[in-house]
Design a protein around this motif. Structure first.
Motif, PDB file in Angstrom:
ATOM      1  N   ALA A 222       0.937  -1.275  -0.125  1.00  0.00           N
ATOM      2  CA  ALA A 222       0.007   0.152   0.057  1.00  0.00           C
ATOM      3  C   ALA A 222       0.933   1.304  -0.061  1.00  0.00           C
ATOM      4  O   ALA A 222       0.594   2.307  -0.665  1.00  0.00           O
ATOM      5  CB  ALA A 222      -0.887  -0.085   1.187  1.00  0.00           C
ATOM      6  N   TYR A 223       1.950   1.321   0.441  1.00  0.00           N
ATOM      7  CA  TYR A 223       2.912   2.420   0.874  1.00  0.00           C
ATOM      8  C   TYR A 223       3.537   2.533  -0.681  1.00  0.00           C
ATOM      9  O   TYR A 223       3.599   3.754  -1.094  1.00  0.00           O
ATOM     10  CB  TYR A 223       4.024   2.064   1.863  1.00  0.00           C
ATOM     11  CG  TYR A 223       5.060   3.402   2.099  1.00  0.00           C
ATOM     12  CD1 TYR A 223       4.490   4.283   2.842  1.00  0.00           C
ATOM     13  CD2 TYR A 223       5.989   3.162   1.501  1.00  0.00           C
ATOM     14  CE1 TYR A 223       5.407   5.423   2.875  1.00  0.00           C
ATOM     15  CE2 TYR A 223       6.985   4.375   1.545  1.00  0.00           C
ATOM     16  CZ  TYR A 223       6.452   5.560   2.119  1.00  0.00           C
ATOM     17  OH  TYR A 223       7.308   6.579   2.325  1.00  0.00           O
ATOM     18  N   ASP A 225       2.269   1.811  -3.492  1.00  0.00           N
ATOM     19  CA  ASP A 225       1.150   2.548  -4.469  1.00  0.00           C
ATOM     20  C   ASP A 225       1.402   3.857  -4.366  1.00  0.00           C
ATOM     21  O   ASP A 225       1.344   4.528  -5.281  1.00  0.00           O
ATOM     22  CB  ASP A 225       0.019   1.669  -4.097  1.00  0.00           C
ATOM     23  CG  ASP A 225      -0.242   0.379  -4.646  1.00  0.00           C
ATOM     24  OD1 ASP A 225       0.451   0.313  -5.741  1.00  0.00           O
ATOM     25  OD2 ASP A 225      -1.193  -0.167  -4.044  1.00  0.00           O
ATOM     26  N   GLU A 226       1.321   4.577  -3.186  1.00  0.00           N
ATOM     27  CA  GLU A 226       1.253   5.867  -2.830  1.00  0.00           C
ATOM     28  C   GLU A 226       2.605   6.563  -3.328  1.00  0.00           C
ATOM     29  O   GLU A 226       2.551   7.196  -3.921  1.00  0.00           O
ATOM     30  CB  GLU A 226       1.299   6.144  -1.265  1.00  0.00           C
ATOM     31  CG  GLU A 226      -0.136   6.041  -0.694  1.00  0.00           C
ATOM     32  CD  GLU A 226      -0.194   6.086   0.696  1.00  0.00           C
ATOM     33  OE1 GLU A 226       0.921   6.912   1.286  1.00  0.00           O
ATOM     34  OE2 GLU A 226      -0.823   5.691   1.385  1.00  0.00           O
ATOM     35  N   HIS A 227       3.720   5.742  -3.093  1.00  0.00           N
ATOM     36  CA  HIS A 227       5.113   6.435  -3.456  1.00  0.00           C
ATOM     37  C   HIS A 227       5.036   6.417  -4.777  1.00  0.00           C
ATOM     38  O   HIS A 227       5.547   7.178  -5.464  1.00  0.00           O
ATOM     39  CB  HIS A 227       6.077   5.541  -2.752  1.00  0.00           C
ATOM     40  CG  HIS A 227       7.577   6.052  -2.819  1.00  0.00           C
ATOM     41  ND1 HIS A 227       7.929   7.296  -2.569  1.00  0.00           N
ATOM     42  CD2 HIS A 227       8.589   5.483  -3.767  1.00  0.00           C
ATOM     43  CE1 HIS A 227       9.265   7.444  -2.915  1.00  0.00           C
ATOM     44  NE2 HIS A 227       9.654   6.285  -3.775  1.00  0.00           N
ATOM     45  N   ALA A 229       2.736   6.691  -7.204  1.00  0.00           N
ATOM     46  CA  ALA A 229       1.704   7.727  -7.572  1.00  0.00           C
ATOM     47  C   ALA A 229       2.312   9.105  -7.329  1.00  0.00           C
ATOM     48  O   ALA A 229       2.392   9.928  -8.256  1.00  0.00           O
ATOM     49  CB  ALA A 229       0.668   7.444  -6.717  1.00  0.00           C
ATOM     50  N   LYS A 230       3.183   9.329  -6.262  1.00  0.00           N
ATOM     51  CA  LYS A 230       3.736  10.540  -5.975  1.00  0.00           C
ATOM     52  C   LYS A 230       4.991  10.823  -7.131  1.00  0.00           C
ATOM     53  O   LYS A 230       5.040  11.924  -7.472  1.00  0.00           O
ATOM     54  CB  LYS A 230       4.336  10.635  -4.548  1.00  0.00           C
ATOM     55  CG  LYS A 230       4.569  12.023  -3.957  1.00  0.00           C
ATOM     56  CD  LYS A 230       4.617  11.851  -2.330  1.00  0.00           C
ATOM     57  CE  LYS A 230       5.825  11.321  -2.317  1.00  0.00           C
ATOM     58  NZ  LYS A 230       6.124  10.958  -0.621  1.00  0.00           N
ATOM     59  N   LYS A 255       6.827  -2.679  -8.136  1.00  0.00           N
ATOM     60  CA  LYS A 255       6.870  -2.859  -6.951  1.00  0.00           C
ATOM     61  C   LYS A 255       7.720  -3.997  -6.449  1.00  0.00           C
ATOM     62  O   LYS A 255       8.329  -3.809  -5.177  1.00  0.00           O
ATOM     63  CB  LYS A 255       5.477  -2.932  -6.461  1.00  0.00           C
ATOM     64  CG  LYS A 255       4.647  -1.899  -6.360  1.00  0.00           C
ATOM     65  CD  LYS A 255       3.303  -1.883  -5.826  1.00  0.00           C
ATOM     66  CE  LYS A 255       2.132  -2.506  -6.528  1.00  0.00           C
ATOM     67  NZ  LYS A 255       0.864  -2.567  -5.953  1.00  0.00           N
TER      68      LYS A 255
END
Ligand code: HEM
Length: 434
Positions: A222-223, A225-227, A229-230, A255
């Motif tokens: 999950a982390y 995914d956020e990273h 996207a950023k 990933k």
């Protein structure tokens, strides 16, 4: 969800665990290597008893060798491949269970380059290899130096520290986080995830460890995914940003690569630095040689890699029928390669149980493996260890351990979890790079 993961654990870890325990009780050395907690402290007597049994010994799940030449040949043989440790010799009906409870991308399963064969392996490895060449790593010298100095400055003024948590773990995690564009603030989370996921490199881990590893993989995913996207919104100068820009890897590939580089980037080097501190303090004559001639530091790091390997084993699976030592083995046969055993092979290393930082062939160890999967981060690990160790012993010339350091309860990764030390007198000056 939990029952499915329990069933998955039972098929890939729980059943082998029961068998390993039974075989270990009967004195089977291969089973003892993965099933007897005593070997995590000192695996070397057991490795010698395996050497005495033969060049390629048979065991309940796999064959095994501690011979240097045989390990090297198998690692370089394209008839031998890799696949997720979780699928080693699992009976077919049980194997189906693993697909019922899939895990998000992680270092131990495809498409992680560690566990895939060519041609996929070639593509995945090529995508990141430019960032790890000796020349690229050379450009990180100054950064490794300043991170090390900051960490040494921050060690408590009262002179007592845990050299694993406060130092050995911090150097590699700071550097690999920066290389992948992760913020400094995520460091502690990664340390926790790394701790939880590392047992998956072993065989037959208990359910609570497996459950924690699965939870950590989900959180890390999950982390990530956020990273990602950023980084897509605002790319930086880091490896993941360039992979995104190059557009060759899909999200799962990205990933798996990120989690492998992150995990391999610190879970191993922390052990190298910790093992080196213990060996050097145990051998004051060797430390004295380093004080006299700091040019010896790179070879001292090679000798630690040989003498107390931070990664003790790997494995290969026959992709077709193969023959070694006159033994024909069918496709699917697993061979456990003891890198630590190969490093103590008396046919290659004279007096292999002697810790000698001036040994002229120390670098012939197999700790970074060999062949197409040979460690991508070897130059980085060597450079970090040389800087960190030299700076630590220069800054604290009277450094002493305070009590016995604690070993991590792992079989494949080999290092310390805690190491209390009295730092003693502090030298202020900075170290000149080697
Ligand atoms: C002392 C530190 C280290 C040790 C002992 C070590 C050991 C190893 C070993 C034994 C392998 C190959 C396993 C096999 O053949 O099955 C490997 C692969 C790998 N290592 Fe390291 N490693 C270390 C540090 C690092 C660092 C700092 C990185 C950087 C991020 C790294 C990244 C990798 C990667 C990406 C692979 C997979 C290569 C492939 O499959 O093609 N390692 N390492």
């Amino acid at each position: 969800m939990r029952p499915l993961y329990w069933m998955r654990w039972m098929s890939v870890q729980g059943a082998p665990r029961l068998a390993l325990k039974a075989y270990a009780r009967r004195g089977d050395p291969l089973a003892q290597l993965f099933g007897d907690p005593a070997t995590t402290h000192d695996p070397y007597p057991l490795l010698e008893s395996i050497r005495a049994r033969g060049r390629l010994v048979g065991g309940p799940f796999a064959r095994m060798t501690v011979e240097h030449d045989l390990c090297r040949s198998i690692l370089r043989d394209n008839a031998m491949g890799v696949r997720a440790a979780e699928s080693f010799d699992i009976p077919r009906p049980l194997r189906g269970l693993t697909t019922l409870a899939p895990l998000p991308p992680n270092p131990m399963e495809p498409p992680s380059m560690l566990v895939i064969d060519p041609p996929e392996h070639t593509r995945m490895r090529r995508s990141v290899s430019a960032a790890f060449t000796p020349r690229a790593i050379g450009r990180l010298h100054a950064r490794v130096e300043s991170v090390t100095e900051e960490l040494l400055d921050a060690l408590p003024a009262n002179g007592s520290a845990d050299l694993v948590a406060d130092f050995a773990a911090q150097v590699p995690i700071a550097i690999i986080s920066e290389m992948l564009g992760f913020p400094h603030s995520a460091k502690d989370r990664f340390l926790g995830w790394g701790d939880a996921i590392s047992p998956l490199l072993d065989i037959g881990i208990p359910w609570p460890s497996y459950r924690s590893a699965v939870a950590a993989i989900a959180e890390m995913d999950a982390y990530a995914d956020e990273h990602l996207a950023k980084l897509r919104r605002s790319p930086g100068e880091d490896i993941l940003s360039s992979l995104i820009t190059a557009g060759e890897l899909d999200d799962n590939d990205l990933k798996a690569t990120a989690s492998l580089l992150m995990g391999a980037g610190f879970e191993t080097t922390v052990n190298l630095i910790g093992n080196a501190i213990v060996q050097l303090l145990d051998h004051p004559d060797q430390l004295a040689k380093l004080r006299e001639d700091p040019e010896l530091w790179p070879n001292a790091v090679e000798e630690v890699l040989r003498f107390d390997a931070p990664v003790q084993n790997t494995g290969r699976v026959a992709l077709r029928e193969v023959e070694y030592e006159g033994i024909r083995m069918p496709k699917g046969t697993t061979i456990v390669l003891s890198l630590a055993g190969a490093n103590r092979d008396p046919k290659v290393f004279a007096a292999p149980d002697r810790f000698d930082i001036t040994r002229d062939n120390a670098k012939d160890h197999l700790t970074f493996s060999s062949g197409i999967h040979a460690c991508l981060g070897a130059s980085l690990a060597r450079m970090e260890a040389v800087h960190a160790l030299r700076a630590l012993f220069d800054r604290f010339p009277d450094l002493q351990l305070d009590g016995l350091p604690q070993r991590r309860p792992l079989f494949t990764l080999h290092g310390y979890s805690h190491m209390r030390a009295n730092l003693g007198r502090r030298h202020a000056e900075h170290t000149t790079p080697v």
